[in-house]
Design a protein around this motif. Structure first.
Motif, PDB file in Angstrom:
ATOM      1  N   VAL A 172       0.879  -1.168   0.000  1.00 42.62           N
ATOM      2  CA  VAL A 172       0.000   0.000   0.000  1.00 42.62           C
ATOM      3  C   VAL A 172       0.915   1.216   0.000  1.00 42.62           C
ATOM      4  O   VAL A 172       1.695   1.414   0.929  1.00 42.62           O
ATOM      5  CB  VAL A 172      -0.910   0.018   1.244  1.00 42.62           C
ATOM      6  CG1 VAL A 172      -1.837   1.211   1.207  1.00 42.62           C
ATOM      7  CG2 VAL A 172      -1.698  -1.283   1.346  1.00 42.62           C
ATOM      8  N   GLU A 173       0.831   2.023  -1.063  1.00 43.32           N
ATOM      9  CA  GLU A 173       1.721   3.165  -1.210  1.00 43.32           C
ATOM     10  C   GLU A 173       0.916   4.457  -1.172  1.00 43.32           C
ATOM     11  O   GLU A 173      -0.103   4.588  -1.841  1.00 43.32           O
ATOM     12  CB  GLU A 173       2.482   3.071  -2.524  1.00 43.32           C
ATOM     13  CG  GLU A 173       3.571   4.108  -2.655  1.00 43.32           C
ATOM     14  CD  GLU A 173       4.442   3.868  -3.882  1.00 43.32           C
ATOM     15  OE1 GLU A 173       5.136   4.815  -4.285  1.00 43.32           O
ATOM     16  OE2 GLU A 173       4.423   2.760  -4.425  1.00 43.32           O
ATOM     17  N   GLY A 174       1.385   5.414  -0.362  1.00 40.06           N
ATOM     18  CA  GLY A 174       0.699   6.692  -0.285  1.00 40.06           C
ATOM     19  C   GLY A 174       1.370   7.631   0.688  1.00 40.06           C
ATOM     20  O   GLY A 174       2.392   7.306   1.290  1.00 40.06           O
ATOM     21  N   ALA A 175       0.769   8.806   0.835  1.00 41.27           N
ATOM     22  CA  ALA A 175       1.289   9.803   1.778  1.00 41.27           C
ATOM     23  C   ALA A 175       0.790   9.467   3.173  1.00 41.27           C
ATOM     24  O   ALA A 175      -0.391   9.206   3.374  1.00 41.27           O
ATOM     25  CB  ALA A 175       0.830  11.199   1.374  1.00 41.27           C
ATOM     26  N   LEU A 176       1.693   9.480   4.121  1.00 41.36           N
ATOM     27  CA  LEU A 176       1.357   9.169   5.511  1.00 41.36           C
ATOM     28  C   LEU A 176       0.607  10.352   6.114  1.00 41.36           C
ATOM     29  O   LEU A 176       1.167  11.428   6.293  1.00 41.36           O
ATOM     30  CB  LEU A 176       2.652   8.882   6.274  1.00 41.36           C
ATOM     31  CG  LEU A 176       2.570   8.205   7.607  1.00 41.36           C
ATOM     32  CD1 LEU A 176       1.749   6.933   7.542  1.00 41.36           C
ATOM     33  CD2 LEU A 176       3.973   7.877   8.086  1.00 41.36           C
ATOM     34  N   VAL A 177      -0.687  10.164   6.362  1.00 39.42           N
ATOM     35  CA  VAL A 177      -1.546  11.239   6.844  1.00 39.42           C
ATOM     36  C   VAL A 177      -1.567  11.303   8.361  1.00 39.42           C
ATOM     37  O   VAL A 177      -1.421  12.371   8.958  1.00 39.42           O
ATOM     38  CB  VAL A 177      -2.990  11.068   6.310  1.00 39.42           C
ATOM     39  CG1 VAL A 177      -3.929  12.112   6.896  1.00 39.42           C
ATOM     40  CG2 VAL A 177      -2.993  11.135   4.800  1.00 39.42           C
ATOM     41  N   ASP A 178      -1.765  10.151   8.998  1.00 43.03           N
ATOM     42  CA  ASP A 178      -1.880  10.129  10.455  1.00 43.03           C
ATOM     43  C   ASP A 178      -1.370   8.804  10.985  1.00 43.03           C
ATOM     44  O   ASP A 178      -1.413   7.789  10.285  1.00 43.03           O
ATOM     45  CB  ASP A 178      -3.338  10.342  10.868  1.00 43.03           C
ATOM     46  CG  ASP A 178      -3.465  10.970  12.246  1.00 43.03           C
ATOM     47  OD1 ASP A 178      -2.429  11.169  12.923  1.00 43.03           O
ATOM     48  OD2 ASP A 178      -4.599  11.267  12.646  1.00 43.03           O
ATOM     49  N   VAL A 179      -0.911   8.832  12.239  1.00 40.90           N
ATOM     50  CA  VAL A 179      -0.363   7.638  12.870  1.00 40.90           C
ATOM     51  C   VAL A 179      -0.755   7.653  14.339  1.00 40.90           C
ATOM     52  O   VAL A 179      -0.632   8.682  15.005  1.00 40.90           O
ATOM     53  CB  VAL A 179       1.184   7.607  12.773  1.00 40.90           C
ATOM     54  CG1 VAL A 179       1.747   6.387  13.468  1.00 40.90           C
ATOM     55  CG2 VAL A 179       1.644   7.672  11.338  1.00 40.90           C
ATOM     56  N   THR A 180      -1.223   6.521  14.826  1.00 40.92           N
ATOM     57  CA  THR A 180      -1.424   6.313  16.258  1.00 40.92           C
ATOM     58  C   THR A 180      -0.745   4.986  16.593  1.00 40.92           C
ATOM     59  O   THR A 180      -0.321   4.266  15.685  1.00 40.92           O
ATOM     60  CB  THR A 180      -2.917   6.261  16.647  1.00 40.92           C
ATOM     61  OG1 THR A 180      -3.466   5.018  16.227  1.00 40.92           O
ATOM     62  CG2 THR A 180      -3.699   7.429  16.070  1.00 40.92           C
ATOM     63  N   PRO A 181      -0.664   4.638  17.855  1.00 42.78           N
ATOM     64  CA  PRO A 181      -0.048   3.346  18.176  1.00 42.78           C
ATOM     65  C   PRO A 181      -0.777   2.147  17.554  1.00 42.78           C
ATOM     66  O   PRO A 181      -0.168   1.114  17.340  1.00 42.78           O
ATOM     67  CB  PRO A 181      -0.125   3.289  19.700  1.00 42.78           C
ATOM     68  CG  PRO A 181      -0.077   4.720  20.115  1.00 42.78           C
ATOM     69  CD  PRO A 181      -0.877   5.445  19.055  1.00 42.78           C
ATOM     70  N   GLU A 182      -2.068   2.295  17.211  1.00 42.40           N
ATOM     71  CA  GLU A 182      -2.830   1.159  16.696  1.00 42.40           C
ATOM     72  C   GLU A 182      -3.097   1.178  15.199  1.00 42.40           C
ATOM     73  O   GLU A 182      -3.481   0.159  14.642  1.00 42.40           O
ATOM     74  CB  GLU A 182      -4.168   1.041  17.436  1.00 42.40           C
ATOM     75  CG  GLU A 182      -3.993   0.576  18.863  1.00 42.40           C
ATOM     76  CD  GLU A 182      -5.301   0.168  19.504  1.00 42.40           C
ATOM     77  OE1 GLU A 182      -6.246  -0.186  18.769  1.00 42.40           O
ATOM     78  OE2 GLU A 182      -5.369   0.212  20.732  1.00 42.40           O
ATOM     79  N   TRP A 183      -2.937   2.324  14.537  1.00 41.67           N
ATOM     80  CA  TRP A 183      -3.227   2.362  13.107  1.00 41.67           C
ATOM     81  C   TRP A 183      -2.444   3.453  12.390  1.00 41.67           C
ATOM     82  O   TRP A 183      -1.965   4.398  12.988  1.00 41.67           O
ATOM     83  CB  TRP A 183      -4.718   2.524  12.837  1.00 41.67           C
ATOM     84  CG  TRP A 183      -5.395   3.644  13.567  1.00 41.67           C
ATOM     85  CD1 TRP A 183      -6.027   3.563  14.767  1.00 41.67           C
ATOM     86  CD2 TRP A 183      -5.503   5.016  13.165  1.00 41.67           C
ATOM     87  NE1 TRP A 183      -6.521   4.796  15.134  1.00 41.67           N
ATOM     88  CE2 TRP A 183      -6.220   5.704  14.167  1.00 41.67           C
ATOM     89  CE3 TRP A 183      -5.062   5.729  12.059  1.00 41.67           C
ATOM     90  CZ2 TRP A 183      -6.501   7.063  14.092  1.00 41.67           C
ATOM     91  CZ3 TRP A 183      -5.344   7.086  11.988  1.00 41.67           C
ATOM     92  CH2 TRP A 183      -6.065   7.724  13.003  1.00 41.67           C
TER      93      TRP A 183
END
Length: 176
Positions: free
Chosen positions: A61-72
């Motif tokens: 899955v390739e794309g711009a990293l929008v958001d990150v949390t410890p679970e997703w």
């Protein structure tokens, strides 16, 4: 004169030993600091960067990293298409920098996978769910503590079928 040269040489040797010791200390401290860096901290440092995420059974899955949390992790695949990937399903990521973000805030740490999936259920978005080797298309109707209910859309029989999909097997949820 010979004594001054001897003392100068001894001072130069002592300075070289001290410099080498400092370099060794810095290298050891750097290794120790790197050992404390978590995977999610590296992901958060790469926000807005283009990355490729690999899961155990799915395609990249390739794309711009929008958001990150410890679970997703949330990736923008295009102007409207998004991919939600549980961090537990991530096997490898290409495109990260060597940097790490500071520890996440309390609120961010509490945003579990269920929170993101409930947002999809609220929006009634049609999603494509990849869970191991199974791919389902439909709407997220309900989100429990460890699973979601997905009602398939456009079944040939005209009767909708609802699947309960466990978070443990969830790999990618695409919307848009």
């Amino acid at each position: 004169m010979r004594w001054e040269a001897l003392f100068d040489d001894m001072e130069a040797q002592l300075a070289a030993v001290r410099s080498a010791a400092v370099r060794l200390d810095v290298a050891e401290l750097t290794r120790a600091e790197r050992a404390t860096v978590g995977f999610v901290d590296r992901l958060r440092a790469a926000r807005d960067s283009s990355v490729t995420v690999r899961t155990a059974h799915g395609e990249p899955v390739e794309g711009a990293l929008v958001d990150v949390t410890p679970e997703w992790v949330l990736l923008a695949l295009g102007p409207v298409q998004r991919a939600l990937v549980p961090t537990a399903a991530v096997v490898a990521v290409a495109g990260l920098t060597v940097h790490a973000a500071p520890a996440a805030a309390t609120v961010e740490r509490r945003l579990g996978l269920g929170h993101a999936l409930r947002a999809l259920a609220r929006d009634r978005a049609v999603v494509r769910v990849r869970s191991r080797d199974v791919e389902l298309v439909g709407r997220v109707d309900r989100v429990g503590a460890d699973h979601l209910d997905l009602t398939e859309s456009d079944r040939p029989t005209g009767r909708a079928r609802t699947w309960a999909v466990t978070f443990a097997t969830l790999e990618v949820v695409r919307s848009g």
